[in-house]
Write an enzyme that holds these catalytic residues in place. Structure first.
Site, short mmCIF file in Angstrom:
data_model
loop_
_atom_site.label_atom_id
_atom_site.label_comp_id
_atom_site.label_asym_id
_atom_site.label_seq_id
_atom_site.Cartn_x
_atom_site.Cartn_y
_atom_site.Cartn_z
N GLU A 229 0.85 -1.19 0.00
CA GLU A 229 0.00 0.00 0.00
C GLU A 229 0.89 1.25 0.00
OE1 GLU A 229 -3.27 0.19 2.86
OE2 GLU A 229 -3.40 2.36 2.63
N ARG A 307 -7.55 2.87 13.32
CA ARG A 307 -8.43 1.72 13.12
C ARG A 307 -8.43 0.80 14.34
NH1 ARG A 307 -11.68 -0.68 9.18
NH2 ARG A 307 -11.18 0.66 7.44
N GLU A 709 -10.66 -8.17 4.29
CA GLU A 709 -10.01 -8.20 5.59
C GLU A 709 -10.79 -8.89 6.71
OE1 GLU A 709 -9.44 -3.86 5.21
OE2 GLU A 709 -7.42 -4.27 5.90
N1 LUZ Z 1 -5.68 1.78 4.37
C1 LUZ Z 1 -5.94 3.07 4.63
C2 LUZ Z 1 -6.39 0.79 4.91
O1 LUZ Z 1 -5.22 3.93 4.13
N2 LUZ Z 1 -6.98 3.38 5.41
C3 LUZ Z 1 -7.76 2.45 5.99
O2 LUZ Z 1 -8.70 2.77 6.70
C4 LUZ Z 1 -7.46 1.10 5.75
N3 LUZ Z 1 -8.17 0.13 6.31
C5 LUZ Z 1 -7.85 -1.12 6.09
C6 LUZ Z 1 -6.78 -1.41 5.25
N4 LUZ Z 1 -6.07 -0.48 4.67
MO1 MOS Z 2 -4.67 -2.89 3.22
S1 MOS Z 2 -4.13 -3.52 5.04
O1 MOS Z 2 -3.53 -2.38 2.22
O2 MOS Z 2 -6.23 -3.06 2.87
#
Ligand code: LUZ
Ligand code: MOS
Length: 753
Positions: A229, A307, A709
């Site tokens: 990510e 989160r 997830e």
């Molecule tokens: N990525 C993000 C995530 O930038 N914001 C989120 O709330 C999130 N939640 C789950 C996985 N990736």
């Molecule tokens: Mo994510 S933890 O890149 O949805």
């Protein structure tokens, strides 16, 4: 229920699918390799590149001094250099980028670089960082009701401590990028990233060029799990810097060792809880303090911390809650997104608190869980009112469908009849919020072209990483346009076709991009039905398209899709559409820490049974039986696959996968010989997933809820099932909440006095 094979299956099985390292390279391609810090913290006294540079075939060694723009790759906070300047903050931090005619030469050169570092104190744990006041940013805190008052009115009150370790993503395809120079200083980056726009933006910043000079293209990833990510960015930017200077293509694919050493992982958490209950087993108050081991830079840590707070009460209603989270700065590689994104870490703590309370009161853990399940119109600690709640429905459906009482009796009987083998059982409910918690990120776009022969090309911001999002996008286009699957092709994810995208993350990719595809296809359909109405002289309201043909009042007409498109072309009707979707309703006010951040929640309940070998400390997971809330699944085959994969990953996190760093900050678990991931032998002997019948949710694409997830957290149940089996063998065992529950730890627990 609908299903359709992943459209990549055919090329995957034949080994024809293209990953970054499969792209045919230009003949003049050069190869990159990072030189990284051999210490976790210190001042760089000197680096001597002379011997390395003298090697035949070395083109150039890049350092921060070669950066024309900014030496800054931080996404949320500007606290991370691309290449270290005068200090290093983690073992594996990139210092230089060797570019050579071959990978072999680059590797030789790396060994010839001499570096002198004056070492500084190393922090590896969140607790130590907190003691020393080493933080990434200010702490966050959520609260509901008044815990202080509530604790005074509790019949039971328990305090405790938990730890959950990090987790290596272990995507099959390691990080990498192939950068190709284009005309006039433009650069094309072919990357294995979940976030093409993140790379475009950061590359432009570091190179000091406008974003339009950088094109990022992604065909597919060999797995991401959150690890790509944010952390696909540095390697892509490095190759881009090299191209900017050299004008030749540069490729860099990390080998597994380098990838394990240099990239961040799931965040380890050290947490403290305080839970208060009344005689009826109602949780009256819950407090938790989460210490997140963020590593040496922010990366996504602040969002992940947030989160954790959102999921700190899992699928339970607690009227008085106070939670806080500290992002603790340590000398580890910056930890990052990992499936669940801080949610699993939060849920492990309340499940531990409930287990501790049950042990103290002398009741089954599940009685406390059952007494506190979230109901319609309950308020989460962040202010969102729960609606379309499936906490109780999945719980009771799991109990009934899988005959919980029979299972429990079998376990009691087994444990009475066996000295050296003990069984345990646990229930694990989940509630996971769907949407990026950062509201402005919840948008996506799609570009749909109908070509004049009637075939269709779909581009979106979604990145295919094995989760089958492209298959779902194809299903949306096919369904709305009424045409066969063979007519629709999913294009690569490319920043010149779909711009300013959020990463493929947060389980939201199919919802956001699918809604955009749906909007684009509906707009096209609108135009096409008007053309058809004129052609067959019927009222437009009577016309639909199904099975590649125009239908009147639901009956097949003579007009085929192809003929309709040909006519639309003649009439100069636009056959392309670009649509933008932004999730409605959601909001969050960080000054109040209240709002409605999630489009909806996903619910479910898993029943896990395990058998522990009390001589050896090893264990088998007999079965995991799940009732899961898919809404109305648009592709049950793929969704079941997501549940099983996520479950296995969650079990690995809770049982086997033990990240280890030395006190000097060096990664010790740096290979698959020392870092154990679940294989077929450690997977549950049986997984059964039953979809809950529900009305579905309109905020989900085709009412088919996000699935990426949430099921990971079913794996948490394994910890507590093992714990119960251990307790059945050793009454003196004092419950500990220190994941993963490896066979070594189980053995010690079995013989603890
Ligand atoms: N990525 C993000 C995530 O930038 N914001 C989120 O709330 C999130 N939640 C789950 C996985 N990736
Ligand atoms: Mo994510 S933890 O890149 O949805």
């Amino acid at each position: 229920m609908k299903t359709m094979h992943n459209i990549d299956s055919y090329t995957h099985v034949r080994g024809e699918s293209l990953f970054v390292d499969d792209i045919i390279t230009r003949q003049d391609t050069l190869f990159g390799l990072v030189f990284d810090a051999p210490k976790a913290h210190g001042k760089i006294k000197s680096v001597n590149y002379r011997k390395a540079e003298a090697l035949e075939g070395i083109v150039k060694i890049f350092t921060y001094e070669d950066i024309i723009g900014e030496n800054q790759i931080g996404g949320i906070l500007p606290d991370e250099p691309l290449w270290a300047e005068d200090e290093v903050h983690f073992w594996g931090q990139p210092i230089a980028f060797i570019v050579a005619e071959s990978e072999t030469i680059a590797k030789k050169a790396r060994q010839l670089i001499d570096i002198e570092i004056e070492e500084l104190p190393v922090i590896t744990t969140a607790k130590e960082a907190k003691t020393k006041g080493s933080f990434i940013n200010a702490p966050r805190s959520f609260s509901l009701g008044n815990t202080e008052e509530a604790f005074n009115n509790c019949d039971y009150m328990l305090e405790g401590e938990t730890f959950s370790n990090g987790q290596e993503h272990l995507y099959l395809e390691t990080q990498g990028c192939y950068a190709i120079p284009q005309e006039n200083g433009s650069i094309k980056l072919i990357s294995s990233t979940q976030g093409p726009t993140a790379i475009q933006k950061i590359a432009a910043r570091v190179l000091g060029v406008p974003m339009h000079k950088i094109e990022v293209d992604v065909t597919r990833l060999g797995g991401g799990f959150g690890g790509k990510e944010d952390q696909a960015t540095p390697w892509a930017v490095m190759t881009a810097v090299a191209v900017q200077h050299l004008g030749k293509p540069v490729k860099y694919i990390l080998n597994r060792h380098d990838d394990l050493r240099m990239t961040g992982k799931r965040h380890p958490y050290s947490s403290f809880f305080k839970i208060g209950l009344n005689k009826e087993l109602k949780i009256i108050a819950f407090e938790a303090e989460f210490l997140q081991n963020s590593g040496a830079a922010a990366d996504l840590s602040p969002a992940i911390a947030e989160r954790t707070l959102f999921h700190a009460t899992n699928s339970y209603f607690v009227p008085n809650v106070k939670t806080s989270v500290y992002s603790c700065k340590t000398n580890l590689p910056p930890n990052t997104a990992f499936r669940g994104f801080g949610g699993p870490q939060g849920m492990f703590v309340i499940e531990s608190a409930i287990a501790a309370a049950a042990d103290h009161i002398g009741v089954d853990k599940r009685l406390i869980q059952e007494a506190n399940l979230l109901a319609e119109n309950d308020e989460f600690s962040y202010g969102q009112i729960a609606t379309q709640v499936e906490a109780e429905s999945t719980w009771f459906s799991a109990k009934n469908t899988f005959k919980l009482e029979t299972l429990e009796q079998e376990i009691i009987a087994f444990n009475e009849n066996n000295e050296l083998f003990k069984k345990g059982i646990s229930l694990m409910p989940i509630a996971f919020g769907i949407s990026f918690t950062n509201t402005p990120m919840n948008h996506a776009r799609a570009l749909v072209h109908i070509y004049q022969d009637g075939s269709v090309g779909v581009s979106t911001g979604a990145v295919e990483m094995g989760q089958s999002v492209n298959t779902k996008m194809l299903q949306v286009a096919q369904d709305i346009l009424g045409i066969s699957a063979a007519k629709v092709k999913l294009e690569t994810t490319n920043t010149t076709r779909v711009a300013n995208t959020s990463p493929s993350a947060a389980s939201s990719t199919a919802d956001l991009n699918g809604k955009a595809v749906q909007m684009a296809c509906n707009a096209l359909l609108d135009r096409l039905t008007k053309v058809a109405a004129e052609m067959i002289e019927e009222d437009v309201t009577t016309i639909t398209i199904q099975n590649d043909r125009v239908h009147i009042h639901g009956k097949e007409s003579k007009l085929s899709w192809e003929d309709l498109i040909a006519q639309a072309m003649l009439e100069r009707v636009a056959l392309s559409e670009n649509a933008h979707y932004a999730t409605p309703i959601i909001n969050f006010d960080k000054t109040k820490e209240k709002g409605h951040p999630f489009a909806y929640h996903v619910y479910g309940t898993a029943i896990t049974t395990v058998t522990v070998d009390c001589m050896r400390g090893i264990y088998e997971i007999d079965a995991v039986k799940i009732v899961h809330d898919f809404g109305k699944s648009m592709n049950i085959g793929i969704d079941l696959g997501q549940v099983e994969g996520a479950l296995a990953q969650g079990i690995g996190w809770m049982t086997l996968e033990e990240i280890a760093y030395g006190n000097d900050g060096r990664l010790l678990s740096n290979a698959l010989s020392t870092y154990k991931v679940p294989d077929i032998f450690s997977a549950p002997r049986m997984i059964e997933t039953v979809p809950l019948e529900t009305a579905g949710n309109d905020m989900a694409i085709f009412k088919s809820k996000a699935v990426g997830e949430p099921p990971l957290m079913y794996g948490i149940g394994t910890y507590f099932a093992i714990q119960q089996a251990v307790k059945a063998f050793n009454k003196k065992y004092k419950l500990k909440f220190h994941a993963p529950f490896t066979p070594e730890k189980v053995l010690m627990a079995l013989y603890e006095k």
